[in-house]
Design an enzyme around this catalytic site. Structure first.
Site, PDB file in Angstrom:
ATOM      1  N   ARG A 102      74.823  62.105  36.876  1.00 40.50           N
ATOM      2  CA  ARG A 102      76.228  62.852  37.605  1.00 40.50           C
ATOM      3  C   ARG A 102      75.629  62.264  38.780  1.00 40.50           C
ATOM      4  O   ARG A 102      75.447  62.817  39.901  1.00 40.50           O
ATOM      5  CB  ARG A 102      75.518  64.865  37.481  1.00 40.50           C
ATOM      6  CG  ARG A 102      76.371  64.708  39.016  1.00 40.50           C
ATOM      7  CD  ARG A 102      76.961  66.381  38.459  1.00 40.50           C
ATOM      8  NE  ARG A 102      77.163  66.911  37.852  1.00 40.50           N
ATOM      9  CZ  ARG A 102      78.027  68.476  37.461  1.00 40.50           C
ATOM     10  NH1 ARG A 102      77.975  68.664  38.382  1.00 40.50           N
ATOM     11  NH2 ARG A 102      78.924  68.683  36.568  1.00 40.50           N
ATOM     12  N   HIS A 129      85.558  63.195  34.197  1.00 40.64           N
ATOM     13  CA  HIS A 129      84.182  64.774  33.631  1.00 40.64           C
ATOM     14  C   HIS A 129      84.604  65.279  32.441  1.00 40.64           C
ATOM     15  O   HIS A 129      84.549  65.710  31.541  1.00 40.64           O
ATOM     16  CB  HIS A 129      84.206  65.826  34.562  1.00 40.64           C
ATOM     17  CG  HIS A 129      83.136  67.025  33.798  1.00 40.64           C
ATOM     18  ND1 HIS A 129      82.197  66.553  33.485  1.00 40.64           N
ATOM     19  CD2 HIS A 129      82.990  67.862  34.825  1.00 40.64           C
ATOM     20  CE1 HIS A 129      81.256  68.146  34.025  1.00 40.64           C
ATOM     21  NE2 HIS A 129      81.803  68.582  34.785  1.00 40.64           N
ATOM     22  N   GLN A 132      82.670  67.773  30.177  1.00 38.76           N
ATOM     23  CA  GLN A 132      84.339  69.209  30.124  1.00 38.76           C
ATOM     24  C   GLN A 132      84.991  69.268  29.406  1.00 38.76           C
ATOM     25  O   GLN A 132      84.750  70.216  28.614  1.00 38.76           O
ATOM     26  CB  GLN A 132      84.080  69.334  31.510  1.00 38.76           C
ATOM     27  CG  GLN A 132      84.869  70.360  32.234  1.00 38.76           C
ATOM     28  CD  GLN A 132      83.984  72.108  31.889  1.00 38.76           C
ATOM     29  OE1 GLN A 132      82.604  71.855  32.352  1.00 38.76           O
ATOM     30  NE2 GLN A 132      84.236  72.816  30.985  1.00 38.76           N
ATOM     31  N   ASP A 220      91.239  73.337  38.143  1.00 42.72           N
ATOM     32  CA  ASP A 220      89.842  72.385  38.842  1.00 42.72           C
ATOM     33  C   ASP A 220      89.953  73.400  40.467  1.00 42.72           C
ATOM     34  O   ASP A 220      90.874  73.180  41.065  1.00 42.72           O
ATOM     35  CB  ASP A 220      89.459  71.978  39.050  1.00 42.72           C
ATOM     36  CG  ASP A 220      87.779  71.132  38.739  1.00 42.72           C
ATOM     37  OD1 ASP A 220      87.679  72.150  39.296  1.00 42.72           O
ATOM     38  OD2 ASP A 220      87.283  69.968  38.849  1.00 42.72           O
ATOM     39  N   CYS A 260      86.975  74.505  34.281  1.00 46.27           N
ATOM     40  CA  CYS A 260      85.190  73.816  34.495  1.00 46.27           C
ATOM     41  C   CYS A 260      84.455  74.776  34.905  1.00 46.27           C
ATOM     42  O   CYS A 260      83.385  74.894  34.742  1.00 46.27           O
ATOM     43  CB  CYS A 260      85.203  72.842  34.350  1.00 46.27           C
ATOM     44  SG  CYS A 260      85.684  72.265  36.498  1.00 46.27           S
ATOM     45  N   ARG A 288      79.421  74.269  26.770  1.00 48.85           N
ATOM     46  CA  ARG A 288      78.747  73.365  27.335  1.00 48.85           C
ATOM     47  C   ARG A 288      77.468  72.887  26.366  1.00 48.85           C
ATOM     48  O   ARG A 288      77.767  71.501  25.837  1.00 48.85           O
ATOM     49  CB  ARG A 288      78.774  73.273  28.603  1.00 48.85           C
ATOM     50  CG  ARG A 288      79.820  73.374  29.753  1.00 48.85           C
ATOM     51  CD  ARG A 288      80.639  72.471  29.664  1.00 48.85           C
ATOM     52  NE  ARG A 288      80.299  70.756  29.857  1.00 48.85           N
ATOM     53  CZ  ARG A 288      79.435  70.472  31.227  1.00 48.85           C
ATOM     54  NH1 ARG A 288      79.796  70.993  32.180  1.00 48.85           N
ATOM     55  NH2 ARG A 288      79.114  69.737  31.248  1.00 48.85           N
TER      56      ARG A 288
HETATM   57  N1  NVA Z   1      86.068  68.385  39.977  1.00 44.77           N
HETATM   58  C1  NVA Z   1      84.576  69.267  40.435  1.00 44.77           C
HETATM   59  C2  NVA Z   1      84.380  69.077  38.834  1.00 44.77           C
HETATM   60  C3  NVA Z   1      83.011  70.168  38.985  1.00 44.77           C
HETATM   61  C4  NVA Z   1      82.196  70.274  37.981  1.00 44.77           C
HETATM   62  C5  NVA Z   1      84.066  68.656  41.259  1.00 44.77           C
HETATM   63  O1  NVA Z   1      84.376  67.574  41.135  1.00 44.77           O
HETATM   64  O2  NVA Z   1      83.735  68.896  42.461  1.00 44.77           O
HETATM   65  N1   CP Z   2      81.800  73.124  34.450  1.00 45.40           N
HETATM   66  C1   CP Z   2      80.072  71.929  35.024  1.00 45.40           C
HETATM   67  O1   CP Z   2      80.720  71.104  35.402  1.00 45.40           O
HETATM   68  O2   CP Z   2      79.231  72.949  36.637  1.00 45.40           O
HETATM   69  P1   CP Z   2      78.213  72.394  37.451  1.00 45.40           P
HETATM   70  O3   CP Z   2      78.483  71.459  38.297  1.00 45.40           O
HETATM   71  O4   CP Z   2      77.715  73.820  36.945  1.00 45.40           O
HETATM   72  O5   CP Z   2      77.498  71.230  36.005  1.00 45.40           O
END
Ligand code: NVA
Ligand code: CP
Length: 301
Positions: A102, A129, A132, A220, A260, A288
């Site tokens: 990540r 992502h 997800q 989101d 998500c 997940r």
């Molecule tokens: N769009 C959000 C998703 C978090 C799971 C981010 O990238 O922070």
């Molecule tokens: N939805 C998701 O990826 O959550 P986290 O950022 O908590 O991993």
């Protein structure tokens, strides 16, 4: 050896296979039947950003499949002191069986994968992502059956989640209506590439139009990780893009709502929606675990 950096890295049949296996693996867990095809395998997790669901679902999933995991906050590794991604990939992939990453730049995951001898999984980048959306399709189908030919409405930022919903239209054959403010539309290159592969995506700036007759409404956060400084500005720009009961009224009466998570009630989603009867966000979060176990089994077993 295969990577999962984008939903487009697996064929439509493979995506279907993973979800089928996820359903079986979920049932086995519920019935208390051990399923440990990854005994003796180790997963590395390199995280540059915060996570609750992704970290826990991957770690617990790997453990349930019989394997182990090593969590690496990249700031605590030599990556954080400038060791090249390429060298890190060569070293870690001699010790690990799969690497979950990540990070911010999508390109970092691609570079890592090019130099890795083991599968690499994208656990979120600024661009996409995919884990997800794999889980989200699984969740939709648990509740409503096949998503093929259904309409998904994405309301809000044209961000990493929106991009994976676009790619998912290729893999799973749903129609996607996206409503974004003008300067926050999805990446044009990614959208064009997905359309070329058959994605059916409509873009609008009108959330009510996007939600019309949708079978699934999803959104989101307005400011993703790394955009914290833009938060106040984005709150103003996205104010008309909240998913509330007015938006849900446009959708099919049995439409589902997904997010998500983490969510900001009163911003991108009204409490009445996320905590209401159409919301399946807790199943979505739990899934997940099951969907990614299907993915790990596919890549490793
Ligand atoms: N769009 C959000 C998703 C978090 C799971 C981010 O990238 O922070
Ligand atoms: N939805 C998701 O990826 O959550 P986290 O950022 O908590 O991993």
């Amino acid at each position: 050896m295969r990577h999962f950096i984008s939903l487009l890295d697996i064929s439509n049949d493979e995506a279907r296979h993973i979800l089928k296996r996820a359903a079986i693996i979920k049932r086995m867990l519920r019935e208390g039947k051990p399923h440990q095809p990854l005994a003796g395998k180790t997963m590395g997790m390199i995280f540059d950003k915060a996570s609750t669901r992704t970290r826990v679902s991957f770690e617990v999933g790997m453990y349930q499949l019989g394997g182990n995991s090593v969590f690496l906050n990249s700031g605590d590794t030599q990556l954080g002191r400038g060791e090249p991604v390429e060298d890190t990939a060569k070293v870690l992939s001699r010790m690990l069986d799969v690497v979950v990453i990540r990070t911010y730049a999508h390109d970092m995951v691609q570079r890592f994968a090019r130099h890795s001898q083991v599968p690499v999984i994208n656990a979120l980048t600024d661009l996409t992502h995919p884990c997800q959306v794999l889980s989200d399709v699984f969740t939709y189908e648990e509740h409503r059956g096949s998503i093929e030919g259904k309409t998904v409405a994405w309301i809000g930022d044209g961000n990493n989640m929106a991009h994976s919903w676009i790619n998912g239209s290729v893999s799973f054959g749903y129609k996607l209506n996206i409503a974004c403010p003008d300067d926050y539309t999805p990446d044009e290159k990614l959208l064009a590439a997905a359309r070329e592969l058959g994605a059916e995506v409509n873009l609008t700036d009108d959330p009510l139009l996007a939600a019309r007759d949708a079978d699934l409404v999803t959104t989101d956060v307005w400011a993703s990780m790394g955009q914290e400084k833009q938060r106040a500005e984005r709150e103003k720009i996205f104010a008309a893009y909240q998913v509330n009961s007015r938006v849900m009224l446009e959708a099919q009466p049995d439409a589902l709502f997904m997010h998500c998570l983490p969510a900001h009630r009163g911003e991108e989603v009204a409490a009445e929606v996320i905590d209401g009867r159409q919301s399946v966000v807790w199943d979505e979060a739990e899934n997940r675990l099951h969907a990614q176990k299907g993915l790990l089994e596919f890549l490793l077993a």
